[in-house]
Enzyme design. Structure first.
Site, PDB file in Angstrom:
ATOM      1  N   ALA A 131       0.862  -1.189   0.000  1.00 11.87           N
ATOM      2  CA  ALA A 131       0.000   0.000   0.000  1.00 11.87           C
ATOM      3  C   ALA A 131       0.888   1.225   0.000  1.00 11.87           C
ATOM      4  CB  ALA A 131      -0.921   0.004   1.224  1.00 11.87           C
ATOM      5  N   SER A 134       0.441   9.200   1.057  1.00  7.48           N
ATOM      6  CA  SER A 134       1.207  10.408   0.789  1.00  7.48           C
ATOM      7  C   SER A 134       2.434  10.550   1.672  1.00  7.48           C
ATOM      8  CB  SER A 134       0.317  11.638   0.964  1.00  7.48           C
ATOM      9  OG  SER A 134      -0.272  11.630   2.244  1.00  7.48           O
ATOM     10  N   ALA A 136       3.894   7.686   3.589  1.00 12.80           N
ATOM     11  CA  ALA A 136       4.708   6.467   3.656  1.00 12.80           C
ATOM     12  C   ALA A 136       4.087   5.371   2.806  1.00 12.80           C
ATOM     13  CB  ALA A 136       4.838   6.003   5.109  1.00 12.80           C
ATOM     14  N   VAL A 138       4.084   0.742   2.519  1.00  8.77           N
ATOM     15  CA  VAL A 138       4.297  -0.465   3.313  1.00  8.77           C
ATOM     16  C   VAL A 138       4.792  -1.600   2.429  1.00  8.77           C
ATOM     17  CG1 VAL A 138       3.215  -2.157   4.827  1.00  8.77           C
ATOM     18  CG2 VAL A 138       2.507   0.233   4.943  1.00  8.77           C
ATOM     19  N   ASP A 285      -8.443   6.306  13.802  1.00  7.87           N
ATOM     20  CA  ASP A 285      -8.644   6.129  12.358  1.00  7.87           C
ATOM     21  C   ASP A 285      -9.054   4.684  12.063  1.00  7.87           C
ATOM     22  OD1 ASP A 285      -8.713   6.803   9.686  1.00  7.87           O
ATOM     23  OD2 ASP A 285      -6.577   6.441   9.364  1.00  7.87           O
TER      24      ASP A 285
END
Length: 552
Positions: A131, A134, A136, A138, A285
């Site tokens: 993934a 903006s 970072a 992974v 989140d």
């Protein structure tokens, strides 16, 4: 100067984007039109013709300006207490998904930060990211012992980009407060400062590491929630390595039996109520991509970059507010709201109480299975905004998080009774506050505060009396709303002084022209001719400056 010199290119780009999307009037009010390409003439041929609302155009501005401004918009989307609903709706549509950067760059950054090459650290490292966002991206990797891990790596140069943009935002906020008085209602300087703190935390993976460890400790031994562990020796400020866990998103369980969905709905609700009413530390989140369901049925939380904290007092206020809402105790609801809110200059308690009572009455007739804690918070915040009452950021984060959780719970079990799940947590917290130990502790604290106050009052009075005797005491006056007048007077004074200088040169040159002072030029004294030429140039320049400003 409204910007740091090294930021001038980015500064002018931001102003140009604002002007193109129809916010040129704001650029002019901020006295920044001169920094646009071609100055004010930029408005005549660079504005985009977008037949849309200001809210939509504002979203386009943030999207075009990139990472920092998209993140800023996402923070603003929480501020239902100060922004109109149409702006909130548009800002919630902002997405920060961007193309991934090359895996080779990620490997170089890992080597720089951890001091070892990727080949020395991992048995395998997939250069194609799982993934990308903006800030970072992974990558999937394996440790030498075969354990699967995920490695979160920051984008190269993101710190410099964000630092520049935030610095410009801070200067623009100061100009807004100075030149656009009505903007003070929204506290632009405070909003940018809050954003600086938020994005600084999000870009420091050491903070995320500590958050992940704290969250994992809070659910240690849980049979319903799993939190991946952090590989501390493979973490830095820009690299974060955690255990990898595989599962399905909460919203992708269509083939699951209804009975198991009901269990998951209860487990997810209980997990969040524990975070709110017991831990005072919650995942802010919780979108479906950050909560998986493992094969054994446990919930798995990911991504701890955005977390919220609640003090013991705040946890008790939320519980008290919830109970008061169920009991239709309007006075108590208003008292709690005014206690946790940030009040404007004028708050009409009676009007606020009437609006809140009307809302509670309408909502109270709904069946308990349709009760929405997030919707109640959202509407309360909206009512507070009408009465100029702002809410602290932790409560706004909580409202946003719980709204997402409620959506996932309703997806799993549309008949889930949220009230019955919340009531025992809230009641336990309130009863704990009324226990003898808590009462004794609060009493001791109050006595200690009173003792401290009794020592400070005589000293303060002594200082005040001494200052009065020495005539040091006085009043400080400050004006509000006169900044524009100050600027107009300053510009008018400068133009008047400039005109006097031009006039004096004209008069002096005219006197010299009546003489035969040498050297001569075209049969006239050269000094007089040069004086006329200089005054002609200065006069034309003054007229051009006045016309350019649009104020003849």
């Amino acid at each position: 100067m409204p910007f740091i010199y090294k930021d001038i290119g980015r500064f002018r780009q931001i102003l140009a984007v604002l002007a193109r999307y129809g916010f040129g009037h704001l650029v002019e009010r901020l006295r920044l039109a001169k920094w646009l390409p071609f100055g004010r003439r930029f408005f005549r041929f660079k504005r985009l013709r977008i037949p849309s609302t200001p809210a939509v155009r504002f979203r386009h501005v943030l999207e075009e300006l990139g990472t920092t401004f998209i993140k800023f918009g996402q923070v603003l989307s929480l501020r239902r207490d100060i922004l109109p609903e149409e702006f909130i709706v548009e800002l919630q549509r902002l997405q920060d998904t961007v193309p991934p950067f090359p895996g080779t760059e990620a490997k170089e950054l890992i080597k720089k930060d951890l001091g070892r090459s990727v080949e020395d650290i991992f048995l395998s490292f997939n250069e194609d990211p799982m993934a990308a966002a903006s800030i970072a991206q992974v990558h999937l990797a394996k440790l030498p012992d075969g354990q699967e891990v995920v490695v979160k790596v920051q984008r190269p140069g993101i710190h410099q980009q964000v630092e520049t943009d935030v610095r410009i935002l801070e200067n623009l906020a100061k100009l807004l407060v100075r030149y656009v008085p009505e903007s003070r209602l929204y506290d632009p300087i405070g909003l940018v400062e809050e954003f600086r703190k938020t994005i600084s935390k999000e870009m420091d993976f050491k903070i995320e590491l500590r958050s992940a460890e704290r969250f994992r400790a809070n659910f240690a031994g849980s049979r319903t929630v799993f939190v991946p562990g952090v590989i501390k020796e493979l973490c830095s400020k820009e690299v974060l390595t955690m255990e990898c866990s595989h599962g399905k998103k909460v919203t992708e369980l269509d083939d699951l039996l209804l009975s198991k969905k009901k269990v998951l709905a209860k487990n997810l609700t209980d997990a969040y109520l524990k975070q709110i009413f017991e831990d005072g530390f919650f995942h802010a989140d919780p979108h479906p991509g950050n909560i998986f369901v493992l094969d054994d049925g446990r919930l798995c939380f990911h991504d701890f970059g955005m977390m919220g904290s609640l003090s013991q007092e705040m946890m008790e206020d939320i519980a008290d507010w919830f109970i008061a809402f169920l009991d239709k105790d309007i006075d108590r609801i208003v008292d709690i709201y005014l206690k946790v809110g940030i009040l404007g200059e004028e708050v009409n308690r009676n009007a606020f109480e009437r609006d809140l009572a009307e809302f509670v009455e309408d909502y109270y007739n709904l069946p308990l299975t349709e009760f929405s804690f997030a919707e109640v918070m959202e509407n309360s915040i909206r009512i507070g905004r009408r009465h100029h009452i702002r809410v602290i950021s932790s409560l706004l984060l909580l409202g946003k998080a719980f709204m997402t959780v409620e959506y996932m719970v309703r997806t799993l079990d549309p008949e889930f009774n949220l009230v019955e799940s919340m009531r025992p947590y809230a009641s336990t917290l309130i009863n704990r506050r009324l226990g003898p130990r808590r009462i004794a502790r609060d009493l001791i604290k109050s006595l200690m505060d009173l003792q401290s106050l009794s020592r400070e009052i005589p000293r303060a009075l002594q200082v005040l009396i001494q200052d009065t005797k020495e005539r040091k005491a006085g009043y400080k006056l400050r004006h509000e709303g006169l900044e524009d007048m100050e600027g107009h007077i300053d510009r008018a004074g400068n133009r008047l002084a400039f005109a006097l200088v031009v006039a004096s040169i004209v008069i002096g040159s005219s006197i010299i022209m009546q003489t035969h002072m040498e050297p001569m030029l075209f049969g006239y004294p050269a000094i007089g001719v040069i004086g006329y030429l200089v005054t002609g140039f200065l006069g034309l320049w003054l007229v051009w400056a006045i016309l350019r400003s649009g104020r003849l």
